[in-house]
Write a protein that holds these residues in place. Structure first.
Motif, short mmCIF file in Angstrom:
data_model
loop_
_atom_site.label_atom_id
_atom_site.label_comp_id
_atom_site.label_asym_id
_atom_site.label_seq_id
_atom_site.Cartn_x
_atom_site.Cartn_y
_atom_site.Cartn_z
N GLN A 118 0.86 -1.18 0.00
CA GLN A 118 0.00 0.00 0.00
C GLN A 118 0.90 1.23 0.00
OE1 GLN A 118 -3.61 0.40 0.16
NE2 GLN A 118 -2.92 2.47 -0.34
N LEU A 119 0.89 1.98 -1.11
CA LEU A 119 1.84 3.07 -1.31
C LEU A 119 1.57 4.25 -0.38
CD1 LEU A 119 4.22 4.11 -3.09
CD2 LEU A 119 2.48 5.19 -4.54
N GLN A 120 2.65 4.75 0.23
CA GLN A 120 2.60 5.98 1.01
C GLN A 120 3.44 7.08 0.37
OE1 GLN A 120 3.95 4.50 4.80
NE2 GLN A 120 1.92 3.77 5.40
N HIS A 121 4.54 6.67 -0.27
CA HIS A 121 5.43 7.66 -0.90
C HIS A 121 6.24 6.97 -1.98
CE1 HIS A 121 8.29 10.93 -1.39
NE2 HIS A 121 9.27 10.06 -1.22
N CYS A 122 6.52 7.68 -3.06
CA CYS A 122 7.42 7.13 -4.09
C CYS A 122 8.21 8.26 -4.74
CB CYS A 122 6.66 6.33 -5.14
SG CYS A 122 5.73 7.29 -6.31
N GLN A 123 9.39 7.92 -5.23
CA GLN A 123 10.20 8.87 -5.96
C GLN A 123 11.09 8.12 -6.95
OE1 GLN A 123 12.46 10.85 -2.86
NE2 GLN A 123 14.14 9.39 -3.02
N LEU A 124 11.34 8.76 -8.08
CA LEU A 124 12.22 8.16 -9.08
C LEU A 124 13.63 8.09 -8.54
CD1 LEU A 124 10.97 9.89 -12.35
CD2 LEU A 124 10.68 7.49 -11.72
N SER A 125 14.33 7.03 -8.89
CA SER A 125 15.72 6.86 -8.50
C SER A 125 16.60 6.89 -9.74
CB SER A 125 15.90 5.52 -7.77
OG SER A 125 17.26 5.26 -7.51
N HIS A 126 17.73 7.55 -9.63
CA HIS A 126 18.63 7.66 -10.78
C HIS A 126 19.91 6.84 -10.58
CE1 HIS A 126 16.09 10.76 -12.48
NE2 HIS A 126 16.09 11.39 -11.32
N ARG A 127 19.91 6.01 -9.56
CA ARG A 127 21.09 5.18 -9.34
C ARG A 127 21.08 4.02 -10.34
NH1 ARG A 127 20.01 1.76 -3.74
NH2 ARG A 127 18.66 0.16 -4.64
N PRO A 128 22.25 3.47 -10.67
CA PRO A 128 22.30 2.32 -11.60
C PRO A 128 21.50 1.15 -11.06
CG PRO A 128 24.49 3.26 -11.25
CD PRO A 128 23.59 3.92 -10.24
N PHE A 129 20.74 0.50 -11.94
CA PHE A 129 19.90 -0.60 -11.50
C PHE A 129 19.80 -1.61 -12.64
CE2 PHE A 129 16.17 -2.80 -9.89
CZ PHE A 129 16.32 -2.67 -8.51
N PRO A 130 19.91 -2.90 -12.34
CA PRO A 130 19.90 -3.91 -13.43
C PRO A 130 18.55 -3.93 -14.15
CG PRO A 130 19.77 -4.96 -11.27
CD PRO A 130 20.09 -3.52 -11.02
#
Length: 230
Positions: A118-130
């Motif tokens: 159940q979402l409370q907060h989200c933000q885009l991430s710019h770190r490297p991710f597979p």
């Protein structure tokens, strides 16, 4: 005999205020208020109890709102190298396929066997991710053991397309390990009735989110590109 009357002193204004403050804080600082989200991999998060506050990072494998007609929300799904999970929200967060996002929320069961956040907060991430590729698997394995992940199954259609208006359409595939339901949400605009190869006896390959609805293991495709006929 001298009597120590220090204990008999009336409370001062300062002590009264301090007592009120401590009483207020004991009421406000409940276990829920101090339950900071735990940061962990998605595979580990899926073993936490309902209500656990979690912080997860993953790639978007189902964009926002694609399953809105079936799940009655604007949710999305994310996956990391250990597992995947559906994130439910009524807010439109406009996440796209392949976005890397950090989410904070509470783990819960949707009442039909699907574990979600159940979402409370989200933000885009710019770190490297597979990057995340669908896992090619059997009908038997695509169910509970891979719940929340992006999977690909192939099999023969064994039951006719069934309209589950207004939520979606059902189709059933079978391979040599068993049978699995393919659930096509109306909001994907796949319009399976227009796909001539979706007939009993035809072999098809379907990519989608491995999910659960009551006793049914299912795969939920996201677009027409996720369904191929042979």
């Amino acid at each position: 005999m001298a009597i120590n009357r220090a204990w008999m002193r009336l409370p001062t204004r300062r002590s009264i205020l301090l007592g009120c403050f401590l009483c207020l804080m004991s009421w406000l600082v409940t276990p829920a208020a101090i339950a900071f989200p735990q940061t962990m991999f998605i595979g580990q998060a899926r073993h936490q109890p309902n209500g656990a506050a979690l912080s997860l990072t993953g790639r978007v494998i189902v964009p926002s709102g694609v399953f809105s007609s079936a799940n009655l929300d604007q949710g999305f799904a994310i996956q990391d190298v250990t597992g995947g999970i559906y994130v439910t929200t009524q807010e439109t967060v406009n996440l796209h396929l392949g976005d890397t996002v950090q989410v904070v929320g509470q783990l819960q069961d949707d009442g039909h066997g699907q574990q979600m956040l159940q979402l409370q907060h989200c933000q885009l991430s710019h770190r490297p991710f597979p990057s995340i590729a669908p896992q090619v698997t059997s009908a038997q394995t695509a169910g509970k053991s891979l719940d929340g992940k992006l999977v690909t199954v192939q099999g023969e259609i064994v039951k006719p397309l069934q309209d589950d208006v207004p939520y979606g359409d059902r189709l059933w595939l079978q391979d040599d390990t068993g049978e699995i339901q393919i659930y096509i949400a109306k909001s994907t605009h796949i319009a399976p009735e227009e796909l001539s190869f979706l007939q009993i006896g035809r072999t098809v390959e379907v990519t989608g989110l491995s999910s659960q609805f009551d006793e049914h293991d299912e795969v939920m495709p996201r677009s027409r590109a996720d369904i191929r006929g042979f």
